[in-house]
Scaffold this active site. Structure first.
Site, mmCIF file in Angstrom:
data_model
loop_
_atom_site.group_PDB
_atom_site.id
_atom_site.type_symbol
_atom_site.label_atom_id
_atom_site.label_comp_id
_atom_site.label_asym_id
_atom_site.label_seq_id
_atom_site.Cartn_x
_atom_site.Cartn_y
_atom_site.Cartn_z
ATOM 1 N N LYS A 36 58.216 34.628 46.322
ATOM 2 C CA LYS A 36 57.470 33.378 46.484
ATOM 3 C C LYS A 36 57.277 32.718 45.120
ATOM 4 O O LYS A 36 57.526 33.331 44.072
ATOM 5 C CB LYS A 36 56.128 33.657 47.145
ATOM 6 C CG LYS A 36 55.201 34.544 46.337
ATOM 7 C CD LYS A 36 53.968 34.912 47.143
ATOM 8 C CE LYS A 36 53.120 35.900 46.378
ATOM 9 N NZ LYS A 36 51.713 35.624 46.411
ATOM 10 N N ARG A 132 40.263 37.892 52.368
ATOM 11 C CA ARG A 132 40.905 36.626 52.005
ATOM 12 C C ARG A 132 41.669 36.091 53.207
ATOM 13 O O ARG A 132 41.476 34.969 53.631
ATOM 14 C CB ARG A 132 41.837 36.829 50.806
ATOM 15 C CG ARG A 132 42.523 35.574 50.330
ATOM 16 C CD ARG A 132 43.487 35.835 49.183
ATOM 17 N NE ARG A 132 44.616 36.673 49.569
ATOM 18 C CZ ARG A 132 45.645 36.939 48.784
ATOM 19 N NH1 ARG A 132 45.696 36.453 47.552
ATOM 20 N NH2 ARG A 132 46.634 37.702 49.196
ATOM 21 N N TYR A 265 45.246 20.780 15.753
ATOM 22 C CA TYR A 265 44.111 20.074 16.361
ATOM 23 C C TYR A 265 42.831 20.885 16.221
ATOM 24 O O TYR A 265 42.823 22.103 16.441
ATOM 25 C CB TYR A 265 44.364 19.851 17.848
ATOM 26 C CG TYR A 265 45.385 18.767 18.149
ATOM 27 C CD1 TYR A 265 45.196 17.463 17.701
ATOM 28 C CD2 TYR A 265 46.511 19.064 18.892
ATOM 29 C CE1 TYR A 265 46.132 16.474 17.997
ATOM 30 C CE2 TYR A 265 47.449 18.083 19.196
ATOM 31 C CZ TYR A 265 47.243 16.787 18.742
ATOM 32 O OH TYR A 265 48.160 15.831 19.038
ATOM 33 N N MET A 313 50.755 20.171 22.958
ATOM 34 C CA MET A 313 51.556 19.952 24.165
ATOM 35 C C MET A 313 52.988 20.465 24.016
ATOM 36 O O MET A 313 53.532 21.097 24.921
ATOM 37 C CB MET A 313 51.558 18.457 24.519
ATOM 38 C CG MET A 313 52.222 18.166 25.851
ATOM 39 S SD MET A 313 52.324 16.419 26.214
ATOM 40 C CE MET A 313 50.638 16.005 26.553
#
Ligand SMILES: Cc1ncc(COP(=O)(O)O)c(C=O)c1O
Length: 367
Positions: A36, A132, A265, A313
């Protein structure tokens, strides 16, 4: 020339890991391959094609994933782990030979009402304590008996899923306790004793690796196929796994900075000694987590070093101070053969599953 970021997928390692899973199955048991989520980010079609000669069946999350495998020529049964979401999927499930989970009692009536070209194999999912997905255990016997009596159903497997099979000493419900609950609920099934003639599927990777009592007719290994151990504490079996994904890129710039100068940053990293900074072309838009902490390991030209400064990024910065030979073009491994994905995951407060499935489409997969 092109951007050096890529995910190498070692299909031979995936086959090796599947064979390890198959070897852990009992004599009357087999493993299906969980592919999956695009085979946990590795590419479902390529992975399923590599495993097709050895895997008797596959498992995915939904019919769309199963249809993509059929379109690529995969002929084995494909289990829909979450079953059908709406009854209109049922004719296609029957036509394509998919196996479907059942986790709500009304789904039997939906099967009864559907126009099917062939009878179905259903995996009745029971909730033995994870809470679940799955039928409450009190409904196990009536639902199994009803399913077995239906002409639209030719084969029934009982499945459950463990909440804590990866943990050494779970504070929550243990796999052993879930197995006891399940077996108690199945007791009396058409007078067969606890297991009777019904096929059971209990084990995910962690249970297959570490809980021999969970090994039954069908095992459902996922993460171990991709070479990451799910176990909190590894064992002899998990040590045989081979990492299937190497996420790598290249150094695109280097510079020296003085003591007191910062990097990136937010100026999170401040140099305490003259520091050689290497900039590598990979960032959070590629799936390298922005959460990665100062010091997260990376390998540059095969030598371990560390992330310094925040992940941006498209780029990260790494410490090259002690790696004199490294230059622009040097190879950077984020995880794979030298850096364990589990180690990186721990530095990002996540798990290897999340790292693998998070590698974005921008990163080419090379097989
Ligand atoms: C029902 C079910 N079975 C098997 C698996 C495979 O688990 P793992 O990747 O931990 O082996 C999953 C994955 O989440 C699952 O949901």
């Amino acid at each position: 020339m092109s951007r050096p970021a890529l995910a190498r997928v070692h299909l031979d390692h995936i086959v090796h890991n599947f064979e390890l899973a198959a070897a852990l199955c009992p004599a009357n048991g087999q493993a299906l391959a969980v592919v999956k989520a695009d085979a946990y980010g590795h590419g479902a079609v390529a992975v399923a094609q590599a495993l097709a000669p050895v895997a008797p069946a596959f498992a995915v999350a939904c019919i769309e994933e199963a249809l993509a495998l059929r379109a690529a020529g995969i002929q084995q049964p494909i289990l829909l782990l979450e079953g059908f979401f709406t009854p209109d999927e049922l004719p296609l499930i029957a036509e394509q030979g998919f196996w479907t989970a059942i986790h709500r009692p009304e789904q039997l009536a939906q099967i009864q009402a559907a126009k099917l070209s062939a009878p179905l194999t259903v995996w009745i999912k029971l909730d033995s304590g994870m809470h679940r997905l799955g039928l409450p255990l009190e409904q196990a016997l009536p639902v199994i008996q009803q399913a077995r009596s239906m002409a639209a159903i030719e084969n029934v497997v009982v499945m459950t899923h463990f909440a804590n099979a990866d943990l050494e000493a779970p504070t929550g419900i243990s796999p052993q306790a879930q197995i006891v609950r399940l077996m108690t609920a199945l007791d009396g099934l058409e007078g067969q004793g606890k297991e009777g003639d019904i096929d059971l599927s209990l084990a995910n990777s962690a249970a297959l690796l570490a809980h021999p009592k969970a090994r039954r007719q069908w095992q459902r290994p996922g993460i171990m196929l991709y070479g990451a151990s799910p176990l909190e504490c590894g064992n002899a079996e998990s040590q045989q796994l081979r990492p299937a994904m190497t996420l790598e890129t290249g150094i695109i710039a280097t510079r020296w900075i003085e003591v007191g100068e910062s990097v990136g940053y937010g100026s999170r990293f401040v140099a305490e000694r003259p520091t050689r900074v290497g900039t590598a072309a990979i960032g959070y838009a590629d799936g390298y987590p922005r959460q990665a902490r100062e010091g997260t390991p990376v390998a540059v030209d095969g030598q371990r070093t560390r992330l310094i400064g925040r992940v941006s990024m498209d780029m990260i910065t790494v410490d090259l101070t002690d790696l004199e030979a490294v230059e622009v073009g040097s190879r950077v491994e984020l995880w794979g053969q030298q850096i364990d994905a589990n180690e990186v995951a721990a530095c990002c407060d996540t798990i290897a599953y999340h790292l693998f499935t998070g590698v974005t489409r921008r990163v080419p997969r090379r097989y």
